[in-house]
Design a protein around this motif. Structure first.
Motif, PDB file in Angstrom:
ATOM      1  N   ASN A  99      44.399  -1.564  -5.432  1.00  9.00           N
ATOM      2  CA  ASN A  99      45.681  -1.119  -5.776  1.00  9.00           C
ATOM      3  C   ASN A  99      45.498   0.157  -6.692  1.00  9.00           C
ATOM      4  N   LEU A 100      45.705   1.294  -6.215  1.00  8.44           N
ATOM      5  CA  LEU A 100      44.994   2.740  -6.657  1.00  8.44           C
ATOM      6  C   LEU A 100      46.037   2.953  -8.072  1.00  8.44           C
ATOM      7  N   ILE A 101      47.410   2.145  -8.282  1.00 10.26           N
ATOM      8  CA  ILE A 101      47.801   2.717  -9.149  1.00 10.26           C
ATOM      9  C   ILE A 101      47.380   2.137 -10.844  1.00 10.26           C
ATOM     10  N   LYS A 102      45.897   1.462 -10.495  1.00  7.29           N
ATOM     11  CA  LYS A 102      45.304   1.162 -11.666  1.00  7.29           C
ATOM     12  C   LYS A 102      44.621   2.479 -12.279  1.00  7.29           C
ATOM     13  N   TYR A 103      44.421   3.509 -11.328  1.00  9.59           N
ATOM     14  CA  TYR A 103      43.874   4.544 -12.181  1.00  9.59           C
ATOM     15  C   TYR A 103      44.804   5.384 -12.909  1.00  9.59           C
ATOM     16  N   VAL A 104      46.178   5.382 -12.703  1.00  9.74           N
ATOM     17  CA  VAL A 104      47.112   5.750 -13.558  1.00  9.74           C
ATOM     18  C   VAL A 104      47.143   5.067 -14.700  1.00  9.74           C
ATOM     19  N   GLU A 105      47.220   3.877 -14.642  1.00  7.25           N
ATOM     20  CA  GLU A 105      47.043   2.709 -15.831  1.00  7.25           C
ATOM     21  C   GLU A 105      45.893   3.331 -16.929  1.00  7.25           C
ATOM     22  N   ALA A 193      59.318   3.139  -6.549  1.00  4.78           N
ATOM     23  CA  ALA A 193      57.986   2.771  -5.905  1.00  4.78           C
ATOM     24  C   ALA A 193      57.009   2.710  -6.978  1.00  4.78           C
ATOM     25  N   PHE A 194      56.889   3.846  -7.867  1.00  4.14           N
ATOM     26  CA  PHE A 194      55.864   3.984  -8.760  1.00  4.14           C
ATOM     27  C   PHE A 194      56.087   3.242  -9.726  1.00  4.14           C
ATOM     28  N   PHE A 195      57.280   2.987 -10.458  1.00  7.92           N
ATOM     29  CA  PHE A 195      57.320   2.291 -11.636  1.00  7.92           C
ATOM     30  C   PHE A 195      57.386   0.551 -11.340  1.00  7.92           C
ATOM     31  N   LEU A 196      58.027   0.345  -9.986  1.00 11.81           N
ATOM     32  CA  LEU A 196      57.884  -1.228  -9.678  1.00 11.81           C
ATOM     33  C   LEU A 196      56.520  -1.551  -9.489  1.00 11.81           C
ATOM     34  N   SER A 197      55.689  -0.623  -8.815  1.00 12.00           N
ATOM     35  CA  SER A 197      54.251  -0.975  -8.710  1.00 12.00           C
ATOM     36  C   SER A 197      53.551  -1.356 -10.161  1.00 12.00           C
ATOM     37  N   LEU A 198      53.922  -0.564 -11.083  1.00 10.40           N
ATOM     38  CA  LEU A 198      53.210  -0.639 -12.305  1.00 10.40           C
ATOM     39  C   LEU A 198      53.863  -1.872 -12.958  1.00 10.40           C
ATOM     40  N   ALA A 199      55.077  -2.168 -12.684  1.00 12.10           N
ATOM     41  CA  ALA A 199      55.564  -3.285 -13.438  1.00 12.10           C
ATOM     42  C   ALA A 199      55.123  -4.662 -12.839  1.00 12.10           C
ATOM     43  N   ILE A 200      55.157  -4.549 -11.617  1.00 12.43           N
ATOM     44  CA  ILE A 200      54.453  -5.848 -10.920  1.00 12.43           C
ATOM     45  C   ILE A 200      52.987  -5.854 -11.175  1.00 12.43           C
ATOM     46  N   ARG A 201      52.245  -4.929 -11.548  1.00 12.44           N
ATOM     47  CA  ARG A 201      50.835  -4.951 -11.769  1.00 12.44           C
ATOM     48  C   ARG A 201      50.719  -5.457 -13.178  1.00 12.44           C
ATOM     49  N   ALA A 202      51.875  -5.520 -14.199  1.00 10.04           N
ATOM     50  CA  ALA A 202      51.522  -5.726 -15.595  1.00 10.04           C
ATOM     51  C   ALA A 202      51.818  -7.232 -15.543  1.00 10.04           C
ATOM     52  N   ASN A 203      52.167  -7.880 -14.432  1.00  6.90           N
ATOM     53  CA  ASN A 203      51.808  -9.305 -14.401  1.00  6.90           C
ATOM     54  C   ASN A 203      52.577 -10.182 -15.244  1.00  6.90           C
ATOM     55  N   HIS A 204      53.990  -9.931 -15.351  1.00  3.97           N
ATOM     56  CA  HIS A 204      54.910 -10.929 -16.157  1.00  3.97           C
ATOM     57  C   HIS A 204      56.023 -11.134 -15.163  1.00  3.97           C
ATOM     58  N   VAL A 205      55.907 -12.162 -14.334  1.00  2.00           N
ATOM     59  CA  VAL A 205      56.913 -12.426 -13.266  1.00  2.00           C
ATOM     60  C   VAL A 205      58.256 -12.651 -13.947  1.00  2.00           C
TER      61      VAL A 205
END
Length: 842
Positions: A99-105, A193-205
């Protein structure tokens, strides 16, 4: 001619540079201001201090085995044996390498954790307001209003980091969807797509689920208005793009989503196992009482306006000037100031079991929200207002059960989540957004200022009137008596009289406080309407008022005293005498720590493989076993300690603990500073049995488990019976033992002259655990309700169990493809915009 063209180009470039600077100056200023505010609030981090909440500490304990393994191995473990006999690490600590969004984090996590969380709150809501075309300077005010709501700080204090981060991403995600529907379809979809991917990655369903509630209301209203305005084609195009964006975001997080989906089906939130004798845990999804245990009281909703309407947190301090303080002084207590500072009193008197503090969104926000009902455009108001009303009623939970029942029974996934009061996150979001949109209308130069006077006065009268009413007559809220008051007897019996008076005083004080802020904010808007204030001055004063309103309440719960120096934090989890003795034993076993809340405390997991633990998504079968057998065996064991007259009695009781022994409970901690009790009757890591009992169903299996001698017999569901031999052969020399342990890789050596059946003291989870003999995959079955068992041919060989869930490898592939799609889309959009700008200049 050439000279003129060069002059024109130089002039044009100069104008463009000035335009760019002018355009981005407010955003840079906002960022710098947010940095300053965040560090000022969390100033202890500048001294090197840290905040560690209860859940953060719990996470450290849960994740210890996983962290240690991953730090010393080239692969990662997706299973830990440190809690509940063993469970996947999907909801604890899991790597998502593709999940390459981890680099943004990694880039945005530049600040210390607490500062990072507050910065995310601020920047997230700021981005949302920009999507609503709100002036950047007013957007700063709105970001402050949303971010400093009390709940946002209470969860940071508790260590609910994933919840805080998801709340922060909720705002820009909603803003992106709004942008796609109203203004810029392509950009809004990419940002979604960008913010939803970050929100899902935060992992609070659960917070993400509530975000979907908000978006559904938005989409429905957009559909209605698109039909009304004959723009259905545009709506469908936007919706299609947003669905593609959502698919990409989901795909980027496929690793966590697929593994969690697999696991969820086996947890307390999943399907029933068919066990009906366990009345606590027999239905599909969570138990209704469990779901609604933390329900906001209907009258407690007033905390949105008056923070201490219900006394604040369950534990709070009072001053020497309080009724309790004065009573202590009259009784001759020495140093009353010190007593009041060092003691926590049960100030909360609402209907929740306990609470860390109220949900306070601000008196100013409540006033502006009511003003927004008059001023905000219908298309926006009619998706925000119904959403606010519905989420507020759902937060009441068991206090409004007819509606809660409908959602639990019929709305998909609603029965997967507990703590319905958390729904107030959506309520507070909607009220704050509507409040800032009201200010947008107030400060709009096209607005007829004279037409603002009537709604301004009505809104101030409504909200201020409510605050004034409770300030004058606090008893309208109730009797101020808490069930916790019953604990005070003897010399402390006077607290039954003084604490209700103090709670009434707290309500009165906060009601007057809220009334003051309503008057000040209404007065400020009145001054602007009458042209006594310039626009920018009004922004500054309003922002300052927001801070003065919200920060002191947030500081009641998260303040400088909450921070500690790192050396103090490192010593929070230190081994006791009992722990040190157990740690000398290098074999594999499990520990029962009776000095803590066994099934609601993860601290023993830091050092040991724990029978208990703390996790909101434990395996359903393990919870059922706790309810039906483990709790009873623990109760019997500790009852024996109370009445035993000889070691033999304790020994006999330990021998009778069939379930705890099959879970390989070798040590029992009864006193942290004493040697642990050694259980000589633990079944070990693996053993060979002599008899098989076949159960007709889950109820029968659970019943038989309580009857058999787990060292010699096993129970198996009839679904697995065909995979086992009908008759077992005896071999007194047969032997099996664990020869290699890693959390995700277990190797056993087996030797026997006859066919045997082995029971492994490991949790059965067939969505990842595979068994191999000589490199060939072999089947295994579920035994004793939740352990593994395997038929073994005669011979001398090794058996290996490896945890290799297919959902993880498939998820990684999908995540990589989706990440690349988002990157290509962003570059494609950037090129399209650049090319479009270039053509305009030609």
């Amino acid at each position: 001619m050439i000279f003129r063209e060069n002059c024109f180009l130089q002039t044009h470039c100069t104008i463009m540079n000035k335009t760019v600077l002018t355009k981005f100056a407010p955003h840079v200023a906002a960022f710098l201001l947010f940095v300053c505010i965040s560090f000022m609030y969390f100033s202890p981090v500048l001294e090197g201090k840290q905040l560690i909440g209860h859940d953060t500490e719990s996470w450290l304990c849960m994740a210890k085995e996983t962290i240690d393994y991953n730090a010393t191995h080239n692969d990662v473990t997706l299973w830990t044996n440190s809690m509940f006999g063993g469970m996947p690490t999907y909801q604890i600590s899991m790597s998502q390498p593709y999940n390459l969004i981890k680099y943004v984090e990694d880039v945005i996590r530049f600040f210390p954790n607490t500062v990072f969380n507050l910065m995310l709150y601020l920047m997230g809501f700021y981005v949302l307001l920009l999507a609503f075309r709100i002036n950047p300077w007013l957007a700063i005010v709105g970001a402050i209003a949303f971010s400093f709501a009390s709940y946002n700080f209470i969860i940071i204090l508790a260590g609910h980091n994933s919840k805080a981060i998801t709340i922060a991403y909720m705002a820009p995600l909603i803003g992106s969807v709004f942008l796609a529907f109203r203004d810029k379809r392509l950009l809004g979809s990419l940002l979604t797509a960008f913010f939803l991917s970050l929100a899902i990655r935060a992992n609070h369903v659960q917070i993400l689920y509530y975000t979907v509630f908000i978006l559904i209301f938005l989409a429905v209203v957009e559909l209605i208005f698109s039909i009304k305005e004959k723009e259905i084609s545009s709506f469908l195009k936007t919706s299609s793009l947003l669905l593609v964006a959502a698919a990409i975001a989901v795909g980027m997080n496929a690793t966590s989503l697929l593994t969690t989906y697999d696991y969820s089906k086996a947890t307390m939130r999943g399907e029933s196992n068919g066990l009906t004798v366990d009345t606590q845990n027999s239905q599909h999804g969570l138990n209704k009482d469990y779901i609604t245990q933390w329900s906001y009281g209907i009258d407690e909703t007033m905390t949105l306006l008056i923070p201490d309407f219900k006394g604040g947190g369950s534990g709070g301090t009072l001053t020497a000037d309080s009724e309790t303080g004065r009573k202590l002084t009259s009784l001759g207590a020495p140093d009353v100031n010190k007593i009041m500072k060092e003691n926590q009193f049960p100030l909360y008197w609402g209907s929740q079991p306990f609470t860390s503090g109220p949900v306070y969104i601000g008196a100013i926000i409540c006033f502006l929200f009511v003003l927004g009902i008059f001023l905000v455009d219908k298309r926006t108001k009619w998706w925000l207002l119904p959403m606010i009303i519905l989420t507020l009623m759902l937060a009441w939970g068991k206090n409004f059960m007819w509606l809660t029942n409908i959602f639990i029974d019929y709305v998909p996934m609603y029965n997967k989540f507990r703590t319905v009061s958390m729904m107030l996150v959506a309520t507070g979001f909607g009220m704050t957004l509507m409040a800032i949109l009201a200010l947008k209308e107030v400060f709009n130069e096209k607005t007829d200022k004279q037409k603002l006077m009537r709604p301004l006065m009505i809104s101030a009268a409504i909200v201020g009137g409510i605050a004034l009413l409770f300030a004058l007559i606090p008893s309208l809220s109730g009797d101020f008596i808490s069930p916790a008051d019953a604990q005070y007897t003897g010399n402390n019996a006077f607290l039954k009289e003084t604490l209700p008076l103090d709670r009434a005083s707290l309500l009165r004080g906060d009601a007057l406080r809220s009334l003051l802020f309503v008057i000040l904010s209404a007065g400020l808007i009145w001054l602007y309407i009458k042209d006594f204030l310039k626009l920018k001055v009004a922004y500054v004063l309003l922002g300052a008022l927001m801070l003065f309103d919200l920060v002191p309440v947030a500081k009641r719960y998260l303040n400088n005293d909450s921070f500690q120096r790192p050396r103090h934090i490192e010593t929070l989890i230190t081994p006791s005498k009992a722990d040190n003795i157990i740690l000398q034993d290098k074999s594999q076993f499990r520990v029962l720590d009776g000095t803590v809340n066994i099934f609601n405390d993860a601290s023993p997991s830091y050092f040991h493989k724990n029978i208990g633990g703390y996790h909101a998504a434990k395996l359903r079968r393990y919870q059922e076993l706790i309810n039906m057998h483990i709790d009873k065996e623990i109760g019997r064991l500790f009852a024996t300690f109370g009445r035993a007259t000889s070691p033999e009695i304790i020994n006999n009781t330990m021998d009778s603990l069939g379930v705890l022994n099959m879970l390989n409970m070798k040590y029992l901690i009864y006193n942290k500073e004493a040697a642990p009790i050694v259980n000589p009757h633990a079944n070990g890591n693996v053993w060979l049995i002599h008899n098989i009992r076949v159960a007709e169903n889950a109820n029968d299996e659970m019943k038989l488990l309580g009857e058999i001698n787990t060292k010699k017999e096993m129970v198996v569901d009839k679904l697995f019976a065909s995979q086992l031999p009908a008759k077992l052969e005896s071999d007194t020399t047969a032997h099996i033992s664990l020869i290699k342990y890693e959390p995700n890789d277990l190797v056993y050596h087996f030797s026997s002259k006859t066919n045997q059946v082995a029971v492994f003291s490991e949790i059965y989870y067939d969505k990842g655990w595979n068994a191999y003999i000589n490199g060939n995959k072999v089947p295994y079955v579920r035994a004793n309700y939740l352990l593994r068992a395997m038929p073994l041919k005669a011979g001398n060989y090794d058996i290996e169990y490896k945890f290799e869930p297919a959902s993880y490898s498939i998820g990684n592939t999908i995540a990589l493809i989706s990440s690349l799609l988002l990157i290509l889309s962003l570059f494609g959009y950037a090129f399209w915009r650049w090319n479009k700008s270039r053509k305009r200049l030609q």
